[in-house]
Design an enzyme around this catalytic site. Structure first.
Site, PDB file in Angstrom:
ATOM      1  N   LYS A 280       0.927  -1.255   0.054  1.00  0.00           N
ATOM      2  CA  LYS A 280       0.032   0.006  -0.068  1.00  0.00           C
ATOM      3  C   LYS A 280       0.867   1.327  -0.060  1.00  0.00           C
ATOM      4  O   LYS A 280       2.014   1.294   0.328  1.00  0.00           O
ATOM      5  CB  LYS A 280      -0.763   0.197   1.465  1.00  0.00           C
ATOM      6  N   ARG A 354     -10.533 -11.359   1.746  1.00  0.00           N
ATOM      7  CA  ARG A 354     -11.268 -12.712   1.015  1.00  0.00           C
ATOM      8  C   ARG A 354     -10.616 -13.915   1.186  1.00  0.00           C
ATOM      9  O   ARG A 354     -11.266 -14.927   0.890  1.00  0.00           O
ATOM     10  CB  ARG A 354     -11.503 -12.093  -0.194  1.00  0.00           C
TER      11      ARG A 354
END
Ligand code: BES
Ligand code: MN
Ligand code: ZN
Length: 499
Positions: A280, A354
């Protein structure tokens, strides 16, 4: 804080501060009228002078009002009577709690229960006041070397009723709101703790502590070897780059006959999400310590319902790890096999939530669930779609979605129903595996939910994306404790539904 409900006249009952409401029209609430009469128009004179307009969420503190037993009177502006809905009431009550906490009063008497709030009853008014009391008193300063002198003056809160007697329903409202608030505090504390303290191991310890406190909770913790044996290749791919050991935490709350199928809550517990190799950007990366707020909400909710002793079976499952870059980390393009047997091409290691949830959701089927709800700070796209007001709600059954929406409305911890249509599924097609872990920028929160839906076909399931609601950024940076109120309300409703 201690709460109680008492019948009596506001000028007669003694306390450090008695609170009554006034409307913007200049109209007094019933309790304010009684006070005003006893004090020979003391309050209506102040209103006539224009120092209290009754504007919503304004307050005026008065001392030693004649013919009033309490030391102080707090006037609370409620706005226009026709506009006193749930949201306005909540704004007002929060303002009131802040004003009360700024005084030196230890015991206060609040005439809030009988206010005419649109579509809400006394039990609701009291619940929201209890939550607001804890909410406004919350501080997280345990990691400061010199914690601010936490004076915590306000100790006792009484809810005054003019004529009606306290009922069992009102007392239940108080104790359930108290339990919910404690659950929120646990969730906030865990969220606010930094990644070097709140690790997967730390979360596991918290779950074990809960089991020690409540005979009704049984906690088990699986380590990486156990997960390997279960074939959780997707979950394990996320933790590969981290030195912190991953944990799969299970809390089983048995409040009903053990033949009753449980409601399973699955919370994303990424204790720090750096993005992994798909690193990130630096700005605000610290906020990714909050990437375990789904897990924190499961811990908070399980604690709350155990405290309430709800007649219901609930299982909390928390897949927990860090997402870090390193020489051993998973790389974009890597293909892994999930516990379900389906293979996943990992095109972006930052779509890790996920990847851990899918194995936890497969694992959830072992408990023969009535319903499974996962809670996750899953996508930045959900923040773009819904902002910081509503959590994103996805479900493979409309009835369940509507029950959760209703619980959100009741608790003022709202969610918004998002689509989970087949048309979105092709965005997850991969040339090399059964699916890829990202679906492109368009509909990012929907394709994330679509990914999860491929692992939840065997049971009734809902997914809450809390990326926008679990914490606040900026000056007020901090965890919110959401969606503990929504989840707890849903479970209270389910327990009441006699099933
Ligand atoms: N934990 C983040 C989601 C997130 C981002 C929550 C910002 C709150 C604020 C999640 O693991 C993530 O990184 N998601 C990616 C998915 C993308 C790579 C498909 C995202 O939302 O950018
Ligand atoms: Mn991520
Ligand atoms: Zn994440």
């Amino acid at each position: 804080m201690e709460f109680s409900i008492k019948q009596g006249s506001p000028e007669k009952l003694h306390s450090g501060c008695v609170l009554v409401g006034v409307f913007e029209s200049g109209k007094l609430t019933d309790a304010a009228q009684v006070l005003d009469k006893s004090a020979q128009h003391y309050i209506s004179d102040i209103i006539a002078r224009g120092d209290m307009t009754g504007k919503a969420a304004t307050t005026l503190l008065l001392h030693s009002v004649p013919a009033v037993a309490s030391e102080r009177v707090l006037l609370l502006g409620l706005g226009k009577p026709a506009e006193l809905d749930a949201r306005q009431y909540r704004d007002c009550v929060r303002a009131a709690m802040r004003a009360l906490q700024a005084t030196n009063a230890k015991e206060v008497l609040l005439y809030l229960a009988e206010l005419p709030v649109k579509g809400r009853d006394s039990a609701w008014c009291i619940s929201q006041a209890v939550l607001a009391a804890y909410e406004t008193a919350y501080r997280f300063d345990r990691l400061k070397s010199k914690p601010e002198k936490n004076k915590k003056v306000l100790q006792k809160i009484q809810f005054g009723l003019l004529a009606a007697k306290p009922t069992a329903a009102l007392n239940t409202a108080v104790s359930q709101a108290d339990a919910t608030a404690q659950g929120m505090i646990l969730a906030k504390d865990l969220g606010n703790l930094p990644g070097n303290v709140c690790t997967p191991t730390y979360l596991a310890q918290q779950a074990l502590t809960l089991a020690k406190k409540h005979k009704t909770i049984k906690t088990t913790v699986l380590d990486e070897k156990d997960m390997q044996k279960l074939g959780m290749g997707s979950l394990l791919s996320v933790t590969r780059g981290s030195a912190e050991p991953a944990k799969l935490i299970t809390m089983q709350y048995l409040g009903a006959d053990k033949t009753q199928k449980p409601i399973v809550l699955v919370g994303k517990g990424v204790t720090f999400d750096s993005g992994g190799i798909s690193l990130k950007p630096g700005a605000e990366m610290d906020e990714m310590k909050y990437d375990m707020c789904g897990a924190a909400s499961v811990l908070g909710t399980v604690q709350a319902i155990a405290e309430m002793g709800l007649k219901l079976n609930v299982v909390g499952i928390i897949p927990s790890c860090d997402n870090m870059p390193s020489g051993t980390a998973t790389k974009p393009g890597d293909i892994v096999t999930s516990m379900s047997g389906q293979t996943i091409e990992i095109l972006n290691t930052d779509a890790e939530g996920r990847l851990i949830l899918c194995d936890a959701l497969t694992y959830a089927a072992k408990f023969d669930p009535d319903t499974v709800i996962d809670i996750a700070t899953l996508t930045g796209a959900c923040v773009i779609a819904l902002g910081h007001v509503a959590s994103g709600l996805f479900s493979n059954q409309d009835k369940l979605a509507h029950e959760l929406l209703a619980a959100g409305e009741q608790s003022q911890d709202r969610a918004w129903h998002m689509p989970l249509w087949e048309e979105y599924q092709p965005q997850l097609d991969s040339n090399f595996a059964d699916m890829q872990n990202i679906g492109g920028r368009a509909g990012g929160s929907v394709t994330a939910a679509c990914f999860l839906s491929r692992f939840t076909k065997d049971y009734r399931w809902a997914h809450l994306d809390i990326a926008g609601t679990a914490w606040k950024s900026g000056k007020d940076k901090g965890a919110t404790g959401r969606p503990v109120p929504l989840l707890t309300q849903y479970l209270v409703n389910r327990a009441a539904g006699s099933k």
